[in-house]
Design a protein around this motif. Sequence first.
Motif, PDB file in Angstrom:
ATOM      1  N   ARG A   1     -30.870 -16.266  -6.786  1.00 22.96           N
ATOM      2  CA  ARG A   1     -29.799 -15.570  -6.282  1.00 22.96           C
ATOM      3  C   ARG A   1     -30.217 -14.444  -5.526  1.00 22.96           C
ATOM      4  NH1 ARG A   1     -25.681 -12.805 -11.116  1.00 22.96           N
ATOM      5  NH2 ARG A   1     -24.853 -11.309  -9.651  1.00 22.96           N
TER       6      ARG A   1
ATOM      7  N   GLU B   1     -27.458 -13.208 -15.712  1.00 25.86           N
ATOM      8  CA  GLU B   1     -28.113 -14.480 -15.798  1.00 25.86           C
ATOM      9  C   GLU B   1     -28.646 -14.941 -16.993  1.00 25.86           C
ATOM     10  OE1 GLU B   1     -28.885 -16.700 -13.108  1.00 25.86           O
ATOM     11  OE2 GLU B   1     -27.434 -14.953 -11.850  1.00 25.86           O
TER      12      GLU B   1
ATOM     13  N   GLY C   1     -32.612 -21.487  -9.460  1.00 31.61           N
ATOM     14  CA  GLY C   1     -32.704 -20.200 -10.078  1.00 31.61           C
ATOM     15  C   GLY C   1     -33.064 -19.070  -9.237  1.00 31.61           C
TER      16      GLY C   1
ATOM     17  N   ALA D   1     -34.730 -13.712 -16.836  1.00 28.86           N
ATOM     18  CA  ALA D   1     -34.563 -13.196 -15.470  1.00 28.86           C
ATOM     19  C   ALA D   1     -35.204 -11.949 -15.094  1.00 28.86           C
ATOM     20  CB  ALA D   1     -32.853 -13.156 -15.179  1.00 28.86           C
TER      21      ALA D   1
ATOM     22  N   LYS E   1     -34.089 -16.699 -12.123  1.00 26.43           N
ATOM     23  CA  LYS E   1     -33.890 -17.089 -13.321  1.00 26.43           C
ATOM     24  C   LYS E   1     -34.924 -18.311 -13.767  1.00 26.43           C
ATOM     25  CE  LYS E   1     -30.845 -18.600 -17.172  1.00 26.43           C
ATOM     26  NZ  LYS E   1     -29.614 -19.092 -17.541  1.00 26.43           N
TER      27      LYS E   1
END
Length: 453
Positions: free
Chosen positions: A366, A302, A364, A334, A391
Amino acid sequence: MFKKVLIANRGEIAVRVIRTCKALGIITVAVHSEADADAPHVKMANEAHLIGGSRVAESYLNIDKILEVARLTKAQAIHPGYGLLSENAEFARRCGKEGLIFIGPSPEVISKMGSKIQSRKAMEEAGVPVVPGITYPLADAEEAVEAADLIGYPVMLKASAGGGGIGMQVVHSGDEIRKAFAGNQKRATDFFGDGTMYIEKFVENPRHIEIQILADGFGNTVYLWERECSIQRRHQKVVEEAPSSFLSETTRRKMGEAAVKAAKSIGYKNAGTIEFLVDEEQNFYFLEMNTRLQVEHPVTEEITGLDLVEKQLKIAGDEALDFSQEEVKREGHAIEVRIYAEDPKTFFPSPGKITKLELPKGSGIRHELAVHDQSVVTPFYDPMIAKLIVKGNDRDDAINRLHGALVDYHIEGIKTNIPMLKEVIAHPAFRSGDTTTDFVGKYLKTKKTNNAE
């Protein structure tokens, strides 16, 4: 580049590797146990083959069966993921004999770094700082007491093989060593087939900070900054972030250069991680090397914008790194949290059927996971079922996004550690960056029941 790769793993890491292979146009072969017949990695791969019963010894650790599938499918390479056979030198050696590319370092390097005693010796010879301790196997508890008396208490009694906190215990006296030695040695033998024990000085209030490296076959080695992995329970990581809020730029550079020096000294090739303990004065000491992809690799991806699995594949395919150290970027902050199917207070595994799964959405965020609504979490494997990575523009932004994501993360049917993760993220000590390895025991409500083994 390879045309066909077998993934010798399961769960979210198998899904992760398949995803990058597909992006590169590589045909993927999955292997699975009876318990994983309907697992996501099985459905995602181009081909899938049953390799044995539900227990790992019957399937995912069955080298003969995995190699048989590789021959049958005409795979050119094997990606081992992490855990299981990923740091098994014999497996890497057997792959070579079969004409298969093992996507990782050489068997010789795996073997050397797989022994904490041998790796300590190698790092001392390379001039990399190591924690004061011994570099020979202990014969028995009495020899351990003699060594500890010379080093000075407290010390860490450790198994030379394996990881995950197994066979590891802080001891403060000779009597504690005598009580702890046999039990930890037995656990190491049971889990790793190797009961070799040694001792090193216990670093007070340390941070666990690791450096990600990449090394190709043409003499190029780079470091991809650091990950702080200090928030742990039972010596196992649960929260990882990059970059560390603790390190100065000078220390960050020195640690990166030490990691590159360490990798080059042993002829390392592919992705690897040098783990360090860092004390309150930012003195750092080599802890161990992981000769594989790490669970927490997404936080590095990231902040650097690199796909580490892609780099692994290209290095194994005899391609040179296409960037220099000066070109490695570091952008934003991150944080990754590991979602475990476990009781958030005792940390005991909590297998069962997931009756509802709702994942948070937003900028942001994941997800790395291999479960879905109605998935059955079995008792046969590690209880980690997913990873949540966020992130942000900076650390405060990342923490705020993570807090919101955890609030919106809903799993029903099983217990998870999400309540514990919420408690960590909301704690003022975490917010301020006070993230030493004793964080859980020092700050959380779980500390009264944090005795599960």
